[in-house]
Enzyme design. Structure first.
Site, PDB file in Angstrom:
ATOM      1  N   HIS B  56       0.842  -1.208   0.000  1.00 16.02           N
ATOM      2  CA  HIS B  56       0.000   0.000   0.000  1.00 16.02           C
ATOM      3  C   HIS B  56       0.873   1.252   0.000  1.00 16.02           C
ATOM      4  CE1 HIS B  56      -4.131   1.555   1.492  1.00 16.02           C
ATOM      5  NE2 HIS B  56      -3.483   2.531   0.870  1.00 16.02           N
ATOM      6  N   HIS B  58       1.425   5.157  -1.937  1.00 17.13           N
ATOM      7  CA  HIS B  58       0.971   6.186  -2.879  1.00 17.13           C
ATOM      8  C   HIS B  58       2.204   6.878  -3.443  1.00 17.13           C
ATOM      9  CE1 HIS B  58      -3.306   5.866  -1.785  1.00 17.13           C
ATOM     10  NE2 HIS B  58      -2.858   5.630  -0.558  1.00 17.13           N
ATOM     11  N   ARG B  60       1.963   8.849  -6.154  1.00 20.91           N
ATOM     12  CA  ARG B  60       1.433  10.144  -6.639  1.00 20.91           C
ATOM     13  C   ARG B  60       1.681  10.415  -8.128  1.00 20.91           C
ATOM     14  NH1 ARG B  60      -1.946  10.084  -2.834  1.00 20.91           N
ATOM     15  NH2 ARG B  60      -1.379  10.941  -0.818  1.00 20.91           N
ATOM     16  N   ASN B  90      -5.053   5.685  -7.024  1.00 16.48           N
ATOM     17  CA  ASN B  90      -5.732   6.992  -7.017  1.00 16.48           C
ATOM     18  C   ASN B  90      -4.813   8.117  -7.485  1.00 16.48           C
ATOM     19  OD1 ASN B  90      -4.165   6.831  -4.714  1.00 16.48           O
ATOM     20  ND2 ASN B  90      -5.591   8.008  -3.454  1.00 16.48           N
ATOM     21  N   HIS B 177     -10.821  -0.538   0.858  1.00 14.85           N
ATOM     22  CA  HIS B 177     -10.727   0.598   1.801  1.00 14.85           C
ATOM     23  C   HIS B 177     -12.076   0.628   2.527  1.00 14.85           C
ATOM     24  CE1 HIS B 177      -9.788   4.990   2.781  1.00 14.85           C
ATOM     25  NE2 HIS B 177     -11.067   4.889   3.070  1.00 14.85           N
ATOM     26  N   ASN B 276      -6.501   8.786   7.048  1.00 17.87           N
ATOM     27  CA  ASN B 276      -7.719   8.017   6.834  1.00 17.87           C
ATOM     28  C   ASN B 276      -7.365   6.552   6.585  1.00 17.87           C
ATOM     29  OD1 ASN B 276     -10.297   7.241   6.351  1.00 17.87           O
ATOM     30  ND2 ASN B 276     -10.495   8.239   4.360  1.00 17.87           N
ATOM     31  N   ASP B 303       0.753   2.548   3.706  1.00  9.76           N
ATOM     32  CA  ASP B 303      -0.157   3.625   3.293  1.00  9.76           C
ATOM     33  C   ASP B 303       0.619   4.943   3.186  1.00  9.76           C
ATOM     34  OD1 ASP B 303      -2.371   4.964   2.418  1.00  9.76           O
ATOM     35  OD2 ASP B 303      -3.489   4.832   4.300  1.00  9.76           O
TER      36      ASP B 303
END
Lengths: 320, 428, 195
Positions: B56, B58, B60, B90, B177, B276, B303
């Site tokens: 997990h 990110h 970007r 995402n 999620h 989150n 995360d």
């Protein structure tokens, strides 16, 4: 007291100092010259990211009565409404030489952030942040209660309505309990925050029972948007179960008073005859707001000087 | 190139010399018995683990290269001891087509600091309405096996059911999620006594637990596997434990920050602590540690969520959700799990490398430390202590919640198929 | 939020070293008596006089003077109190202090002979602040000043009309006035520095 961010930061002595100071300053209102030179040359900036004419005007009047220069930034008609960040606005104010910033913001904790982020060095006064606190409102409520009830120790104060979203309720629970009052919150369970049982107050769903013999009742405004968000079935039902009308007002103790932070929804949380009735002190609250805010500005700006000056003048320490 | 690791302690056990050659572990023998290599690393006292695998991350890129790029993010990963990361979908554009996932995968290969395995979006644009072309992503050069709308819950039960079923065709997994959207509208922090006092809209534990409960039942019903992202509450641990006891094919991850930080930090109103799912209570922290120790929680996943300075240097409500994690993950696990005896080094290898690799269906990651196995490895100094300085992190962003905090254990060297990516604690 | 009590000439006797007692209780009583006589004499029988004590120790002094004037002349002289905190020019330096009541006699100040009463006259800044405060409250016919001790070192063109005792001091020294009403005993101490 460098900043005023939350009533829960205030000790009993500090709270009483503010209220006593406000009481003295309130007498200036009765004089021909309603102005004191105390903050001459100081700049107080009202930074209102959220529209609130009442609070803004009250702070403006307070600062002007103390002879401070007042600059007001309101959400409408300034860069604030064009999406400038809190930080950038704060830096602008700092560059203008603000000694104190009175901030109203829709985000809980924004004044705290302003005071602790290192963005600005001036004092910060919370004029209402999100659903967090509105300390000067609680102070003016306490001031009004003291005027009518003298001592708050042991007095029973009932606060009714949308506690979940109310910064007024949070500030009042903390302050009134610090001052020794017994606070009872009354609301439909949907409008009470999780964990309210840990607050320094009692909680009830039964308004009639709570009002019986109480010394004061404070009605909170029910925001329109709550009515459409399934917090309660209908305004009619809310009003019937949690509204203050003449019958309910009669349950209060002799000499008890009715407060409302305004603006009121007449006919919703409070009936017109109670709002305008003999127990209502709603207009006095507005007057007292100016005195309390004068006291806060004076004490906060003075404390700031105290921090920086230290042992400024030992010789001057003797009465001159 | 032949690399010789002198006196390394695999899984913290007896020291051996380990020779790496041609991408694999070529030899393992008693200290001092193997010939020198082109590169000799004195690993005396250091723990040797299989390279860490993050489920997990990110990165970007594409879209928010101001916050992180595949280059900077994978440098951070290598420095944190990772040899593979799963790049979340995402991005802007969303990784919901074969084109985007192949682009991310290629950039990862070019950067070369660790393997980058793109996660594919479950639904088009993360909108939760139409399944993305999961098969095309699976069949692409990126060989996607993990699918997630992370950041957004696949809340529609029918879409979730279809996704769980559909990925069976290529042995994929849906990483959920878990956040019931209606129960968390405008949510800013864990819902409890503190959120009430701070006046911040609450994110109740039940909003996570209800989705996990639903999804394990769905997975059981359709005979698929489901992975739970960043599980954060005691109740979630109980539900996953129950599901596993029923034989349901569920796996779960916990983030380093949920192993160590609590909601109290929201009292600072500093958005560096806004994440989150939100930081929870001490009870939850102890429960996720327990769950990780007993294997209910399969993996630690970072995360890692870089954010540009201006997205954190603001009031709480305006702040972005998420915190950095790659460079501090192992240290946090040592601090919370190893130092307290909840996990030994074999346990760390299992939760941070072997099981995440299995969940992601990565054939050459998370392998045993044995001759002939891929030489993707990390050397850890278990006795070191370091203080986190945001300015010295390799990530392009600075939003670590551990600034100024002293943490134990430090990554000394990382090897990706025999090639050093990190040596002496710096990018090789 | 603390008041800068350390800056006040208060505290129990001996808290900062005793110092030299320059006036004792009988001295203070005599001085109050003399000032009372002088005021009566100068104002020709005290008609229209209002005594306005400056908080904190000017207030009991004003009351004592009023009582003596009443004993001497049988006249009842109105007494008020004046808190000048909000008129100080040194809030920046000293920080805020709690406010004491400002209470004016019912007669008000307009067209009156106002006698300001304070314990110590030093830089003159307190009196300057008091004059500003008075001008915001009313319009007296004249304003006079009575002090228990004048220690010199004026920073403003201000002088007292009635002085209990002139005490030459160095600026390193402190004058500390204690009164029964505020401190439990009557005395004036000179402390600190080389006298």
């Amino acid at each position: 007291m460098r900043h005023l961010l939350s009533t829960s930061d205030l000790t009993r002595d500090e709270a009483l100092l503010i209220l006593d100071t406000a009481a003295e300053l309130g007498r200036v209102t009765d004089r021909a010259v309603k102005k004191l030179p105390t903050l001459r040359g100081r700049t107080v900036v009202n930074l209102f990211f959220e529209d609130s004419t009442r609070t803004r005007i009250s702070f403006e009047a307070a600062a002007k009565r103390l002879s401070a220069d007042v600059i007001t930034f309101s959400a409408k008609g300034s860069s604030v409404s064009k999406g400038e960040s809190l930080k950038d606005t704060a830096l602008t104010l700092e560059a203008m030489g603000a000694d104190a910033v009175v901030v109203r913001h829709h985000a809980s904790g924004a004044p705290y952030r302003l005071a602790h982020s290192g963005w600005v060095g001036c004092s910060v006064v919370n004029a209402g942040d999100g659903t967090h606190e509105h300390p000067t409102q609680a102070l003016l409520d306490a001031f009004t209660l003291r005027e009518h009830l003298r001592e708050l120790e042991g007095r029973r104060v009932v606060i009714v309505g949308d506690v979940l979203h109310s910064r007024v309720a949070r500030s009042n629970v903390a302050l009134l309990s610090t001052l020794g009052a017994q606070v009872t919150l009354v609301a439909p369970p949907t409008l009470l925050p999780v964990g309210v049982d840990t607050w320094p107050c009692a909680v009830s769903y039964d308004l009639d029972a709570a009002l019986e013999g109480a010394d004061a009742v404070m009605m909170l405004r029910v925001q329109n948007e709550r009515m459409n968000a399934a917090y309660f079935p209908s305004t009619h039902e809310y009003s019937r179960r949690y509204g203050l009308d003449t019958r309910r007002a009669a349950l209060l103790a002799d000499g008890a008073i009715v407060l409302h932070p305004g603006p009121m929804n007449r006919g919703m949380e409070i009936s017109a005859d109670v709002a305008d009735g003999p127990r209502s002190v709603i207009v006095e609250q507005v007057t007292n707001g100016v005195s309390v805010r004068m006291a806060v500005l004076y004490l906060v700006l003075g404390a700031r000087a105290e921090d920086s000056a230290g042992e400024a003048s030992a010789a001057e320490a003797v009465s001159a | 190139m032949r690399v010789l690791l002198r006196s390394a302690r695999p899984y913290g056990e007896e020291p051996v010399d380990v020779a790496l050659e041609n991408g694999v572990i070529a030899a393992m023998a008693a200290p001092g018995t193997l010939p020198a290599g082109d590169l000799d690393v004195d690993a005396t006292g250091l723990v040797l683990l299989p390279g860490l695998v993050d489920l997990h991350t990110h990165l970007r890129e594409p879209g928010r290269e101001d916050a992180e790029t595949i280059e900077t993010g994978t440098r951070a990963a290598a420095l944190g001891g990772f040899t593979a990361v799963h790049a979340m979908a995402n991005t802007q554009p969303v990784a919901d087509t074969a084109g985007v996932v192949e682009m991310v995968w290629r950039r990862g290969v070019e950067a070369g600091h660790c393997d980058v395995h793109p996660v594919g979006a479950v639904t088009v644009g993360l909108a939760g309405e139409h399944l993305a072309e999961l098969g095309a992503m699976a069949d692409s050069a990126a060989r996607v096996r993990v699918f997630s709308d992370d950041g957004i819950c696949v809340s529609d039960p029918v879409i979730m059911r279809r996704a769980l079923e559909y990925v069976k065709a290529f042995d994929g997994v849906i990483a959920q999620h878990a956040q019931e959207p209606r129960l968390t509208q405008g949510a800013q922090m864990n819902e409890g006594a503190l959120s009430g006092v701070l006046g911040l809209a609450g994110w109740p534990a039940v909003a996570e637990e209800a989705i996990i409960a639903r999804d394990v039942l769905l997975a059981a019903h359709v005979g698929s596997r489901v992975h739970i992202c960043h599980l954060s509450t005691a109740g979630s641990v109980d539900i996953v434990r129950y599901a596993k006891s029923r034989g349901i094919d569920v796996t779960a991850e916990v983030t380093p920050h949920h192993l160590i930080l609590t909601e109290d930090l929201a009292g600072t109103y500093d958005p560096v602590y806004k994440v989150n799912p939100p930081l929870r209570t001490e009870t939850d922290v102890m429960a996720v540690r327990e769950g990780l120790a007993d294997g209910t929680i399969d993996a630690v996943a970072t995360d890692h969520a870089p954010h540009a300075h201006e997205d954190k240097d603001c009031e709480w409500a305006a702040g972005a959700f998420g915190m950095l994690g790659l460079e501090t993950a192992l240290s946090v696990v040592v601090d919370t799990m190893v130092s307290h005896g909840r996990l030994d080094w074999r346990g760390v290898a299992d939760r941070m490398s072997e099981r995440p690799a299995r969940i992601g269906r990565l054939a050459d990651q998370g392998r045993p430390i044995a001759v002939g196995e891929p030489a993707s490895l990390v050397l850890v100094d278990p006795g070191a202590s370091w203080t986190v300085d945001p300015g010295r992190l390799a990530s392009r962003s600075r939003n670590t919640p551990f600034a100024g905090r002293a943490l134990p254990a430090r990554v000394v060297a990382t090897f990706l198929r025999g090639r050093p990516t990190v040596l002496d604690g710096v990018i090789a | 939020m603390t008041s800068s009590s350390a800056a006040e000439p208060t505290g129990p006797p001996g808290s900062r070293g005793l110092g030299a007692r320059v006036l004792d209780a009988p001295d203070i009583s005599r001085v109050v008596g003399r000032i009372s006589h002088e005021i009566l004499e100068r104002t020709r029988g005290s008609a229209d006089v209002v005594l306005l004590g400056i908080q904190t120790r000017g207030v009991p002094l004003a009351r004592r003077i009023a009582a003596r004037m009443a004993e001497i002349e049988g006249a009842s002289v109105p007494v008020g109190s004046l808190d000048i905190t909000m008129y100080r020019d040194d809030i920046r330096l000293r920080g805020p202090r709690p406010l004491e009541p400002t209470e004016l006699p019912d007669e008000g100040l307009d067209d009156r002979i106002v006698v300001l009463v304070d314990d110590v006259l030093y830089s003159g800044r307190t009196v300057r602040a008091a004059l500003d405060a008075i001008s915001d409250i009313g319009r007296p016919r004249t304003v006079q000043l009575a002090v228990l001790v004048d220690r010199g070192h004026r920073e403003l063109p201000i002088r007292a009309d009635y002085v209990g005792k002139n005490i030459p001091t160095s600026s390193a020294q402190s004058i500390r006035v204690h009164l029964v009403e505020t401190d439990g005993l009557d005395e004036v101490l000179l402390t600190g520095g080389a006298s």
